[in-house]
Write a protein that holds these residues in place. Structure first.
Motif, PDB file in Angstrom:
ATOM      1  N   GLN A 258      -4.868   3.175  18.576  1.00  0.00           N
ATOM      2  CA  GLN A 258      -5.863   3.796  17.699  1.00  0.00           C
ATOM      3  C   GLN A 258      -6.511   2.793  16.748  1.00  0.00           C
ATOM      4  O   GLN A 258      -7.336   3.183  15.917  1.00  0.00           O
ATOM      5  N   ASN A 259      -6.129   1.522  16.872  1.00  0.00           N
ATOM      6  CA  ASN A 259      -6.630   0.473  15.979  1.00  0.00           C
ATOM      7  C   ASN A 259      -6.351   0.815  14.519  1.00  0.00           C
ATOM      8  O   ASN A 259      -7.150   0.539  13.623  1.00  0.00           O
ATOM      9  N   ALA A 260      -5.194   1.427  14.283  1.00  0.00           N
ATOM     10  CA  ALA A 260      -4.834   1.898  12.946  1.00  0.00           C
ATOM     11  C   ALA A 260      -3.770   1.003  12.333  1.00  0.00           C
ATOM     12  O   ALA A 260      -2.809   0.616  12.998  1.00  0.00           O
ATOM     13  N   SER A 261      -3.956   0.701  11.060  1.00  0.00           N
ATOM     14  CA  SER A 261      -3.011  -0.153  10.340  1.00  0.00           C
ATOM     15  C   SER A 261      -2.724   0.463   8.976  1.00  0.00           C
ATOM     16  O   SER A 261      -3.644   0.610   8.168  1.00  0.00           O
ATOM     17  N   PRO A 262      -1.480   0.822   8.700  1.00  0.00           N
ATOM     18  CA  PRO A 262      -1.155   1.496   7.435  1.00  0.00           C
ATOM     19  C   PRO A 262      -1.038   0.528   6.258  1.00  0.00           C
ATOM     20  O   PRO A 262       0.042   0.333   5.684  1.00  0.00           O
ATOM     21  N   GLY A 263      -2.157  -0.060   5.895  1.00  0.00           N
ATOM     22  CA  GLY A 263      -2.147  -1.045   4.818  1.00  0.00           C
ATOM     23  C   GLY A 263      -1.759  -0.473   3.473  1.00  0.00           C
ATOM     24  O   GLY A 263      -1.130  -1.154   2.659  1.00  0.00           O
ATOM     25  N   GLY A 264      -2.133   0.781   3.218  1.00  0.00           N
ATOM     26  CA  GLY A 264      -1.740   1.401   1.955  1.00  0.00           C
ATOM     27  C   GLY A 264      -0.234   1.560   1.859  1.00  0.00           C
ATOM     28  O   GLY A 264       0.364   1.327   0.800  1.00  0.00           O
ATOM     29  N   ALA A 265       0.389   1.950   2.964  1.00  0.00           N
ATOM     30  CA  ALA A 265       1.847   2.079   2.985  1.00  0.00           C
ATOM     31  C   ALA A 265       2.511   0.721   2.801  1.00  0.00           C
ATOM     32  O   ALA A 265       3.541   0.603   2.125  1.00  0.00           O
ATOM     33  N   ALA A 266       1.927  -0.318   3.389  1.00  0.00           N
ATOM     34  CA  ALA A 266       2.481  -1.665   3.230  1.00  0.00           C
ATOM     35  C   ALA A 266       2.429  -2.109   1.769  1.00  0.00           C
ATOM     36  O   ALA A 266       3.389  -2.708   1.256  1.00  0.00           O
ATOM     37  N   ASP A 267       1.323  -1.817   1.090  1.00  0.00           N
ATOM     38  CA  ASP A 267       1.224  -2.155  -0.334  1.00  0.00           C
ATOM     39  C   ASP A 267       2.324  -1.463  -1.134  1.00  0.00           C
ATOM     40  O   ASP A 267       2.951  -2.066  -2.014  1.00  0.00           O
ATOM     41  N   LEU A 268       2.558  -0.194  -0.824  1.00  0.00           N
ATOM     42  CA  LEU A 268       3.578   0.554  -1.561  1.00  0.00           C
ATOM     43  C   LEU A 268       4.986   0.084  -1.203  1.00  0.00           C
ATOM     44  O   LEU A 268       5.895   0.168  -2.039  1.00  0.00           O
ATOM     45  N   LEU A 269       5.177  -0.407   0.013  1.00  0.00           N
ATOM     46  CA  LEU A 269       6.484  -0.979   0.342  1.00  0.00           C
ATOM     47  C   LEU A 269       6.738  -2.229  -0.492  1.00  0.00           C
ATOM     48  O   LEU A 269       7.838  -2.408  -1.033  1.00  0.00           O
ATOM     49  N   ALA A 270       5.745  -3.100  -0.606  1.00  0.00           N
ATOM     50  CA  ALA A 270       5.908  -4.287  -1.449  1.00  0.00           C
ATOM     51  C   ALA A 270       6.221  -3.882  -2.883  1.00  0.00           C
ATOM     52  O   ALA A 270       7.085  -4.480  -3.542  1.00  0.00           O
ATOM     53  N   ALA A 271       5.543  -2.847  -3.372  1.00  0.00           N
ATOM     54  CA  ALA A 271       5.805  -2.355  -4.724  1.00  0.00           C
ATOM     55  C   ALA A 271       7.211  -1.772  -4.830  1.00  0.00           C
ATOM     56  O   ALA A 271       7.885  -1.916  -5.862  1.00  0.00           O
ATOM     57  N   THR A 272       7.671  -1.122  -3.771  1.00  0.00           N
ATOM     58  CA  THR A 272       9.039  -0.593  -3.740  1.00  0.00           C
ATOM     59  C   THR A 272      10.059  -1.719  -3.850  1.00  0.00           C
ATOM     60  O   THR A 272      11.039  -1.623  -4.612  1.00  0.00           O
ATOM     61  N   LEU A 273       9.843  -2.780  -3.096  1.00  0.00           N
ATOM     62  CA  LEU A 273      10.761  -3.918  -3.144  1.00  0.00           C
ATOM     63  C   LEU A 273      10.781  -4.538  -4.536  1.00  0.00           C
ATOM     64  O   LEU A 273      11.835  -4.964  -5.029  1.00  0.00           O
ATOM     65  N   PHE A 274       9.616  -4.575  -5.177  1.00  0.00           N
ATOM     66  CA  PHE A 274       9.545  -5.104  -6.538  1.00  0.00           C
ATOM     67  C   PHE A 274      10.367  -4.245  -7.497  1.00  0.00           C
ATOM     68  O   PHE A 274      11.195  -4.762  -8.263  1.00  0.00           O
ATOM     69  N   LEU A 275      10.161  -2.942  -7.449  1.00  0.00           N
ATOM     70  CA  LEU A 275      10.911  -2.057  -8.343  1.00  0.00           C
ATOM     71  C   LEU A 275      12.405  -2.129  -8.068  1.00  0.00           C
ATOM     72  O   LEU A 275      13.222  -2.059  -8.993  1.00  0.00           O
TER      73      LEU A 275
END
Length: 280
Positions: A258-275
């Protein structure tokens, strides 16, 4: 919390910046992520690769450092909000220079920038919920200097009438505090490897997030496929199990088709790792 000396405060501000950049690198390297750049390849992207993502992450460390310095023990007010906005835009320009004009981490600058600032506002540490609530208070304030143009994510949010990155922050990052962080801790406790636990946290975000990156590329059908596929990974036992890994592989194939990339979820994962690293 006792007042820290200027030297200790500066050391902690520098550590927050290093941690934020390191979390972006960790997210980029994490594999296998469906549709996303990772250690295997470029995912659904033609203009991104792992080396570029890592260069972008390192270029943002001075921005995170400046955010921590300027936010140190300050209250959430319009003056700080405008300072944070200005520093974020300067960081975005630095990122674009480092990547020759490719948008690698615009969404992450918003999410991680707010969380770095919020942690600094609290003196460099705090419980995850308090950090996200502090970030939300800042995100809800106006920034008169913010550009009036619509980003791709904001256009998708308006078109599909779904909450985007702005609302996620203003609501105190519920996809992190109620989904990703609890899943990360559960998977670790169940014996998953660190990478498997992080992938499970990503899946938890993807089960619910209205990811405007996916909407922009694949519409509502792509978003629903992402959510359903991520839920199937977790229902199968997560990435520590053979069934969970098989479900993850199927989701990867589907998102690439589908040429889909969950970039928003990736950003929130990085933020999760930070927290996960900075919260008390």
């Amino acid at each position: 919390m006792k007042k820290l000396s200027p030297h200790v405060a500066e050391t902690r501000a520098r550590w927050l910046a290093q941690t934020a950049s390191a979390c972006l690198v960790d997210e980029a390297r994490l594999s296998p992520k469906p549709g996303l750049v990772d250690s295997r390849g470029n995912g659904a992207h033609q203009d991104l690769n792992l080396a570029l993502m890592e260069r972008s992450a390192h270029s943002l460390q001075p921005t995170f450092h400046a955010l921590a310095q300027q936010s140190w023990r300050r209250p959430a007010d319009v003056a700080l909000r405008e300072t944070v906005g200005r520093l974020g835009r300067e960081g975005e320009a630095r990122m674009m220079q480092a990547t020759a004009g490719v948008n690698t981490h615009r969404g992450a600058i918003w999410a991680l920038g707010l969380l770095v600032s919020a942690t600094a506002m609290l003196g460099g540490e705090g419980q995850a919920q308090r950090i996200t609530e502090t970030a939300a208070a800042l995100a809800r304030l106006p920034d008169a200097c913010a550009p009036k143009t619509f980003s791709k994510g904001l256009r998708a949010s308006r078109r599909w009438q779904v909450p985007g990155a702005r609302e996620e922050a203003q609501r105190a990052f519920p996809h992190i505090t109620t989904l990703a962080l609890p899943q990360l801790l559960r998977s670790r406790a169940a014996g998953a490897s660190e990478d498997q636990a992080r992938l499970d946290a990503l899946m938890a975000i993807m089960t619910s997030l209205s990811d405007t990156c996916v909407l922009s590329r694949a519409g509502m059908a792509g978003l629903e496929a992402m959510r359903q596929g991520a839920a199937e990974v977790l229902a199968a036992g997560g990435c520590a199990t053979a069934r969970g890994r098989a479900a993850l592989a199927r989701l990867d194939v589907q998102m690439l088709a589908q040429n889909a990339s969950p970039g928003g979820a990736a950003d929130l994962l990085a933020a999760t790792l930070f927290l996960d690293r900075v919260s008390a």
